[in-house]
Design an enzyme around this catalytic site. Structure first.
Site, PDB file in Angstrom:
ATOM      1  CB  ALA A 125     -16.452  29.546  -6.847  1.00 31.33           C
ATOM      2  CD  GLU A 128     -18.458  21.460  -3.632  1.00 29.20           C
ATOM      3  OE1 GLU A 128     -18.791  20.462  -2.955  1.00 29.20           O
ATOM      4  OE2 GLU A 128     -18.990  21.788  -4.701  1.00 29.20           O
ATOM      5  N   PRO A 129     -15.934  22.649   1.097  1.00 26.51           N
ATOM      6  CG  PRO A 129     -17.396  23.638   2.647  1.00 26.51           C
ATOM      7  CD  PRO A 129     -17.206  23.404   1.185  1.00 26.51           C
ATOM      8  CD  GLN A 278      35.549  26.710   0.936  1.00 26.18           C
ATOM      9  OE1 GLN A 278      35.415  25.604   1.445  1.00 26.18           O
ATOM     10  NE2 GLN A 278      36.553  26.988   0.123  1.00 26.18           N
ATOM     11  CD  GLN A 336      19.372  29.008   9.540  1.00 26.95           C
ATOM     12  OE1 GLN A 336      18.152  29.076   9.599  1.00 26.95           O
ATOM     13  NE2 GLN A 336      20.121  28.653  10.559  1.00 26.95           N
ATOM     14  CD  GLU A 363      -4.191  28.234  -9.315  1.00 34.53           C
ATOM     15  OE1 GLU A 363      -3.715  27.898 -10.402  1.00 34.53           O
ATOM     16  OE2 GLU A 363      -4.303  29.416  -8.939  1.00 34.53           O
TER      17      GLU A 363
HETATM   18  N1  COS Z   1      -7.311  18.378 -19.035  1.00 30.51           N
HETATM   19  C1  COS Z   1      -8.374  17.817 -19.655  1.00 30.51           C
HETATM   20  N2  COS Z   1      -9.006  16.720 -19.192  1.00 30.51           N
HETATM   21  C2  COS Z   1      -8.546  16.184 -18.033  1.00 30.51           C
HETATM   22  C3  COS Z   1      -7.455  16.730 -17.335  1.00 30.51           C
HETATM   23  C4  COS Z   1      -6.825  17.867 -17.876  1.00 30.51           C
HETATM   24  N3  COS Z   1      -5.768  18.420 -17.257  1.00 30.51           N
HETATM   25  N4  COS Z   1      -7.233  15.983 -16.234  1.00 30.51           N
HETATM   26  C5  COS Z   1      -8.138  15.010 -16.234  1.00 30.51           C
HETATM   27  N5  COS Z   1      -8.936  15.138 -17.339  1.00 30.51           N
HETATM   28  C6  COS Z   1     -10.027  14.239 -17.714  1.00 30.51           C
HETATM   29  C7  COS Z   1      -9.514  12.811 -17.777  1.00 30.51           C
HETATM   30  O1  COS Z   1      -8.970  12.527 -19.056  1.00 30.51           O
HETATM   31  C8  COS Z   1     -10.783  12.035 -17.512  1.00 30.51           C
HETATM   32  O2  COS Z   1     -11.570  12.002 -18.684  1.00 30.51           O
HETATM   33  P1  COS Z   1     -11.972  10.583 -19.410  1.00 30.51           P
HETATM   34  O3  COS Z   1     -12.637   9.783 -18.325  1.00 30.51           O
HETATM   35  O4  COS Z   1     -12.857  11.013 -20.500  1.00 30.51           O
HETATM   36  O5  COS Z   1     -10.674  10.002 -19.836  1.00 30.51           O
HETATM   37  C9  COS Z   1     -11.541  12.902 -16.518  1.00 30.51           C
HETATM   38  O6  COS Z   1     -11.041  14.231 -16.714  1.00 30.51           O
HETATM   39  C10 COS Z   1     -11.336  12.474 -15.075  1.00 30.51           C
HETATM   40  O7  COS Z   1      -9.926  12.482 -14.825  1.00 30.51           O
HETATM   41  P2  COS Z   1      -9.257  11.637 -13.644  1.00 30.51           P
HETATM   42  O8  COS Z   1      -9.788  10.236 -13.711  1.00 30.51           O
HETATM   43  O9  COS Z   1      -7.792  11.846 -13.715  1.00 30.51           O
HETATM   44  O10 COS Z   1      -9.872  12.346 -12.340  1.00 30.51           O
HETATM   45  P3  COS Z   1      -9.587  12.138 -10.791  1.00 30.51           P
HETATM   46  O11 COS Z   1     -10.865  12.268 -10.071  1.00 30.51           O
HETATM   47  O12 COS Z   1      -8.777  10.904 -10.578  1.00 30.51           O
HETATM   48  O13 COS Z   1      -8.782  13.466 -10.385  1.00 30.51           O
HETATM   49  C11 COS Z   1      -6.907  14.841  -9.825  1.00 30.51           C
HETATM   50  C12 COS Z   1      -7.560  13.752 -10.716  1.00 30.51           C
HETATM   51  C13 COS Z   1      -6.676  14.406  -8.401  1.00 30.51           C
HETATM   52  C14 COS Z   1      -5.580  15.064 -10.526  1.00 30.51           C
HETATM   53  C15 COS Z   1      -7.762  16.152  -9.860  1.00 30.51           C
HETATM   54  O14 COS Z   1      -8.933  15.991  -9.084  1.00 30.51           O
HETATM   55  C16 COS Z   1      -6.986  17.356  -9.363  1.00 30.51           C
HETATM   56  O15 COS Z   1      -6.239  17.967 -10.100  1.00 30.51           O
HETATM   57  N6  COS Z   1      -7.200  17.746  -8.074  1.00 30.51           N
HETATM   58  C17 COS Z   1      -6.641  18.955  -7.514  1.00 30.51           C
HETATM   59  C18 COS Z   1      -7.650  20.027  -7.648  1.00 30.51           C
HETATM   60  C19 COS Z   1      -7.130  21.381  -7.383  1.00 30.51           C
HETATM   61  O16 COS Z   1      -6.185  21.833  -8.002  1.00 30.51           O
HETATM   62  N7  COS Z   1      -7.804  22.081  -6.459  1.00 30.51           N
HETATM   63  C20 COS Z   1      -7.492  23.420  -6.171  1.00 30.51           C
HETATM   64  C21 COS Z   1      -8.633  24.281  -6.591  1.00 30.51           C
HETATM   65  S1  COS Z   1      -8.228  25.816  -7.246  1.00 30.51           S
HETATM   66  S2  COS Z   1      -7.386  26.757  -5.788  1.00 30.51           S
END
Ligand code: COS
Length: 394
Positions: A125, A128-129, A278, A336, A363
């Site tokens: 979980a 969020e919305p 082809q 197709q 994801e």
């Molecule tokens: N593993 C470990 N640490 C990580 C990491 C990873 N894969 N990715 C980021 N971090 C750490 C960063 O190093 C940073 O730490 P420090 O400030 O100590 O350096 C911190 O987490 C924040 O990272 P970042 O600044 O990259 O965060 P953002 O808010 O910019 O978010 C994205 C980055 C957009 C890539 C992230 O929010 C994301 O993956 N979003 C998609 C979420 C998703 O998959 N949702 C589906 C839900 S499950 S169905």
């Protein structure tokens, strides 16, 4: 006959090859004509069957390390046979991923024996919305109150929502604003104040729901890892499971190619087999190429993680982006090549066409994977990692 030559690639050990063959024959026996009308009941049955076969043992680890190649092989094979079987397997892993990697001995002992035998169903979980891609802006709260936390807020698009027995939950504990103020928890689904407020219907139905938490009290021992580290925990879990989403897309794509080959070799046009044209061969070539390229990225990411890399964020993002986007194209070609039959309800390629779409979103949507890849590539370049690696190998 499906091409299994990829199993000879050096990414795998003999245990992977043997397991893949075993899962393939299990899938052939157990996954024909799966009823997708009642997804809740079907998923519950599939979890029990996968548990009874011993396969869910691979979805969680009491030693803190998951074998990503195994997860990917399972998802690829199961998805090729049935999308819900893949879903049932994958969600046990995603739901328990944070416990496997960061849980205490007590948390592992409480939940893993149940999820690894199919006696409990797991959910993850996070979304969020108001925050899907932007996890750092999650607003659901977990407020410390003595030896408890009080949960308030909503989670949505939660897989297994409504049938799960246990959730990994992410909520704001307030150590800092943004990413550094979130924590992870493991909570039972039977909790006063937790309601399923909406079941979500999609083009390829799976158990999905919106959950509302109103003053839910959980013990402090439900905290996973350290407070304030929920964002990193979520990302570490996604680093593993994004490769496995890519593997599922690969499975769907392989099935689409199989179906397309059956079609073009059995159907005639103007007195000759469709396969002699082809333009048709051009499509088959593109499909086969995309599948092999996706497989290389999937198993490169999985092998890199299994070989001890601390992070495979870039590799997993590349695998997920490429495998899901290309699978959509491969499946579209298969539709197709089937002509009108390709869009007829109940045809395998029609089902694949609906099933693949969500994988480009959940994801971490394709657009997010591009951001991740670009950031990691620029960071590597700025840190001079590429030059250093060249010098080391020179
Ligand atoms: N593993 C470990 N640490 C990580 C990491 C990873 N894969 N990715 C980021 N971090 C750490 C960063 O190093 C940073 O730490 P420090 O400030 O100590 O350096 C911190 O987490 C924040 O990272 P970042 O600044 O990259 O965060 P953002 O808010 O910019 O978010 C994205 C980055 C957009 C890539 C992230 O929010 C994301 O993956 N979003 C998609 C979420 C998703 O998959 N949702 C589906 C839900 S499950 S169905």
């Amino acid at each position: 006959m499906m091409d299994c030559s990829f199993l000879d690639w050096p990414f795998f050990d003999d245990q992977h090859r043997n397991l893949a063959r075993d899962v393939e024959s299990w899938a052939k026996e157990n996954l024909t004509d799966i009823d997708h009308a009642d997804t809740d009941a079907t998923c519950q049955t599939l979890v029990q069957k996968l548990g009874a076969a011993g396969y869910l043992q691979h979805t969680a680890s009491s030693k803190g390390k998951l074998d990503v190649r195994t997860l990917c092989l399972f998802r690829e094979i199961l998805a090729r046979h049935d999308g819900l079987a893949d879903f049932a397997f994958a969600m046990q892993g995603l739901g328990m991923g944070a416990i496997s990697l960061f849980g205490t001995v007590a948390q592992k002992e409480q939940w893993l024996p149940l999820t690894r035998t199919g006696k409990a169903i797991a959910g993850f979980a996070l979304t969020e919305p108001q925050s899907g891609s932007d996890v750092a802006n999650s607003t659901m709260t977990a407020t410390k109150d003595g030896d408890s936390y009080i949960l308030n807020g909503e989670k949505t698009w939660i897989s297994n929502g409504g049938i799960a027995d246990v959730y990994t939950l992410f909520a704001r504990t307030g150590e800092a604003v943004g990413a550094k103020g979130l924590s992870a928890f493991v909570i039972p689904a039977q909790l006063d104040g937790l309601e399923i407020v909406e079941r979500l219907e999609t083009i390829a139905p799976h158990p999905l729901a919106r959950l509302r938490f109103t003053d839910c009290r959980i013990p402090a021992s439900a905290l996973l890892g350290n407070s304030g580290e929920g964002f990193k925990i979520a990302m570490s879990v996604l680093d593993i499971f994004r490769s496995s989403v890519a593997a599922a897309a690969l499975g769907f794509a392989r099935r689409a190619l199989d179906e397309a080959l059956k079609r073009v070799t059995s159907r005639e046009i103007q007195g000759a087999s469709l396969s002699t044209l082809q333009l048709v061969q051009g499509k088959i070539a593109e499909m086969a190429l995309d599948i092999d390229a996706a497989a290389l990225l999937v198993y490169r990411a999985a092998w890199t993680k299994d070989s001890g890399a601390a992070r495979v964020t870039r590799e997993a993002a590349m695998a997920k982006l490429f495998a899901t986007e290309q699978a959509q194209k491969v499946i579209d070609h298969a539709v197709q090549l089937h002509g009108g039959d390709g869009v007829k309800s109940g045809e395998t390629v029609e089902r694949l066409y609906r099933e693949i779409r969500a994988l480009r979103i959940y994801e971490g949507a394709s657009d997010i994977q591009k951001i991740v890849i670009a950031r990691q590539t620029m960071q590597n370049w700025q840190a001079g990692n590429i030059d250093q690696q060249m010098e080391t190998t020179a």
